[in-house]
Scaffold this motif. Structure first.
Motif, PDB file in Angstrom:
ATOM      1  N   GLY A  19      -2.620 -11.385  30.212  1.00 19.52           N
ATOM      2  CA  GLY A  19      -2.601 -12.813  30.474  1.00 19.52           C
ATOM      3  C   GLY A  19      -3.981 -13.421  30.377  1.00 19.52           C
ATOM      4  N   SER A  20      -4.351 -14.225  31.371  1.00 18.83           N
ATOM      5  CA  SER A  20      -5.582 -15.009  31.299  1.00 18.83           C
ATOM      6  C   SER A  20      -6.782 -14.361  31.974  1.00 18.83           C
ATOM      7  N   GLY A  21      -6.642 -13.172  32.505  1.00 16.99           N
ATOM      8  CA  GLY A  21      -7.733 -12.550  33.248  1.00 16.99           C
ATOM      9  C   GLY A  21      -8.899 -12.109  32.401  1.00 16.99           C
ATOM     10  N   GLY A  22     -10.004 -11.756  33.084  1.00 20.43           N
ATOM     11  CA  GLY A  22     -11.213 -11.350  32.385  1.00 20.43           C
ATOM     12  C   GLY A  22     -11.063 -10.049  31.628  1.00 20.43           C
TER      13      GLY A  22
ATOM     14  N   SER B 228       0.933  -2.886  27.210  1.00 21.33           N
ATOM     15  CA  SER B 228       0.801  -3.652  28.452  1.00 21.33           C
ATOM     16  C   SER B 228       2.166  -4.173  28.868  1.00 21.33           C
ATOM     17  N   SER B 229       2.199  -4.838  30.020  1.00 25.27           N
ATOM     18  CA  SER B 229       3.433  -5.498  30.446  1.00 25.27           C
ATOM     19  C   SER B 229       3.636  -6.835  29.742  1.00 25.27           C
ATOM     20  N   GLY B 230       2.756  -7.176  28.831  1.00 23.04           N
ATOM     21  CA  GLY B 230       2.890  -8.406  28.068  1.00 23.04           C
ATOM     22  C   GLY B 230       2.064  -9.542  28.636  1.00 23.04           C
TER      23      GLY B 230
ATOM     24  N   ALA C 148      -1.183 -10.880  24.557  1.00 24.01           N
ATOM     25  CA  ALA C 148      -0.461  -9.886  23.762  1.00 24.01           C
ATOM     26  C   ALA C 148       0.333 -10.570  22.659  1.00 24.01           C
ATOM     27  N   ASP C 149       0.960 -11.698  22.993  1.00 27.14           N
ATOM     28  CA  ASP C 149       1.720 -12.448  21.983  1.00 27.14           C
ATOM     29  C   ASP C 149       0.803 -12.896  20.846  1.00 27.14           C
TER      30      ASP C 149
ATOM     31  N   PHE D 202      -4.852 -29.093  40.875  1.00 21.86           N
ATOM     32  CA  PHE D 202      -4.319 -27.778  40.536  1.00 21.86           C
ATOM     33  C   PHE D 202      -3.736 -27.846  39.123  1.00 21.86           C
ATOM     34  N   LEU D 203      -4.368 -27.169  38.178  1.00 21.34           N
ATOM     35  CA  LEU D 203      -3.936 -27.236  36.784  1.00 21.34           C
ATOM     36  C   LEU D 203      -3.007 -26.103  36.389  1.00 21.34           C
ATOM     37  N   GLY D 204      -2.920 -25.056  37.225  1.00 21.00           N
ATOM     38  CA  GLY D 204      -2.140 -23.890  36.827  1.00 21.00           C
ATOM     39  C   GLY D 204      -2.883 -23.054  35.801  1.00 21.00           C
ATOM     40  N   ASP D 205      -2.184 -22.077  35.236  1.00 20.84           N
ATOM     41  CA  ASP D 205      -2.777 -21.188  34.240  1.00 20.84           C
ATOM     42  C   ASP D 205      -3.119 -21.984  32.978  1.00 20.84           C
TER      43      ASP D 205
END
Length: 360
Positions: free
Chosen positions: A11-14, A37-39, A43-44, A241-244
């Protein structure tokens, strides 16, 4: 060379950003690379670019998901033998080890990158990391903690995280501020973080009543979001709060300061991205962050809201300090934390473990 990367999610992590950088570089330089990975959206994106991606249940804890992950990895490696397996953090290391070692006389070398752990977890991690041919720490601080926990120094390497050169878009700041409904003159402090431990975003929210006139923009999501929204309710639209988000570069263009109040870190990508973009950083003095230097980051000692409020005000109000942090951060990011430097570091680790390939 054919390399298999194993990581919990994309996802969006470092850590995910590091994996994307390394995999894209491997492919661009003529190697084969696949990611298990779990996706996730990264990954997409890699799959669209032609990288082989495998979905394995590494995000879930427990023996059953682990067994499924090991079986999936084992089938992949049997069908497409690899020259090196690169795991990120402990859970992925366990799965990669079991998939490559059981019943195999000759097995590919295993490299693990440790991006940072809670203090009590280092000793347990050191036991797991004994199975690795090489262990990479993302900062000197992480390396020191691993050595104290019992990791063999002869197998330990430090390869610092890195970020690509930022893409500057003319008018980007005005565009983003219009989207968010923030005026051009309002100071914007951006926090790019998962809304969960150990990021301690609650400290920033609690500090915000003491940072008059500024808007706090939180880019990220997580288990603590609902509680944080309740905590910030009295502040109105001064906390957003913008979310991901997948457009961190655009958000940085609209930010005056980046703040990160973590309890612990390895070497956070959010800090490096801000530095590369010339945005001053206010951050907890934890992990590898103090090693960047007090002229590069406004360091905050102690996990207290009033300390963060004072540090943010100091950077926003003292223009000399502001310019020093912006200039020094950009210079250090370009000289020390370039993608090419990180890629070269990992290339040397891969070369080293392939030369020393062992048999089970």
């Amino acid at each position: 060379m054919r390399a298999l990367t194993v990581i919990a999610e994309m996802g969006s992590g470092g850590a995910e950003r590091v994996v994307t950088d390394l995999v894209e570089h491997l492919v661009a330089t003529g190697h084969e690379a696949s990611v298990a990975s779990s996706g996730g959206w990264r990954a997409d994106a890699l799959a669209v670019a032609g990288v082989c991606t495998l979905e394995v249940p590494l995000r879930e804890s427990g023996p059953v998901p682990l067994a499924r992950a090991v079986a999936r990895l084992r089938r992949e490696i049997s069908a497409r033998p690899v020259d090196v397996v690169h795991a990120h953090n402990v859970r992925a290391t366990v799965a990669a080890h079991l998939a490559t070692r059981v019943g195999r006389r000759v097995r590919p070398p295993l490299v693990t990158t440790v991006h940072g752990l809670a203090d009590p977890d280092y000793r347990r991690a050191a036991q797991v990391l004994r199975v690795c041919d090489a262990v990479v720490a993302v900062s000197d601080d992480v390396a020191d903690r691993l050595v104290r926990a019992g990791v063999d120094e002869s197998r330990l390497h430090v390869v610092e995280n890195a970020v690509p050169a930022p893409v500057f878009r003319p008018g980007g700041s005005d565009e983003v501020r219009r989207e968010l409904g923030i005026t051009a003159t309002t100071p914007v402090v951006l926090c790019i973080a998962r809304l969960a431990a150990p990021k301690r975003v609650d400290l920033l929210v609690d500090a915000w009543a003491d940072v008059p006139g500024a808007t706090l923009v939180l880019a990220g999501d997580g288990a603590d979001r609902a509680g944080l929204e309740l905590r910030a309710a009295s502040l109105g639209d001064r906390v957003r709060f913008l979310g991901d988000r997948r457009d961190v570069d655009r958000l940085l263009a609209a930010a005056d300061v980046v703040a990160l109040p973590s309890d612990r870190e390895g070497l956070p990508m959010a800090v490096l991205e801000a530095m590369a973009a010339g945005v001053p950083v206010v951050a907890s003095a934890v992990g590898g962050i103090p090693q960047l230097g007090a002229d590069v980051v406004e360091l905050v000692d102690g996990q207290r809201p009033e300390a963060f409020a004072a540090a943010v005000r100091r950077v926003l109000e003292d223009q000399d300090r502001y310019r020093t942090l912006a200039t020094a951060g950009r210079e250090v990011a370009s000289q020390r934390f370039s993608s090419s430097r990180m890629q070269s570091g990992y290339a040397l680790v891969y070369e080293d473990v392939q030369k020393g390939r062992r048999t089970s």
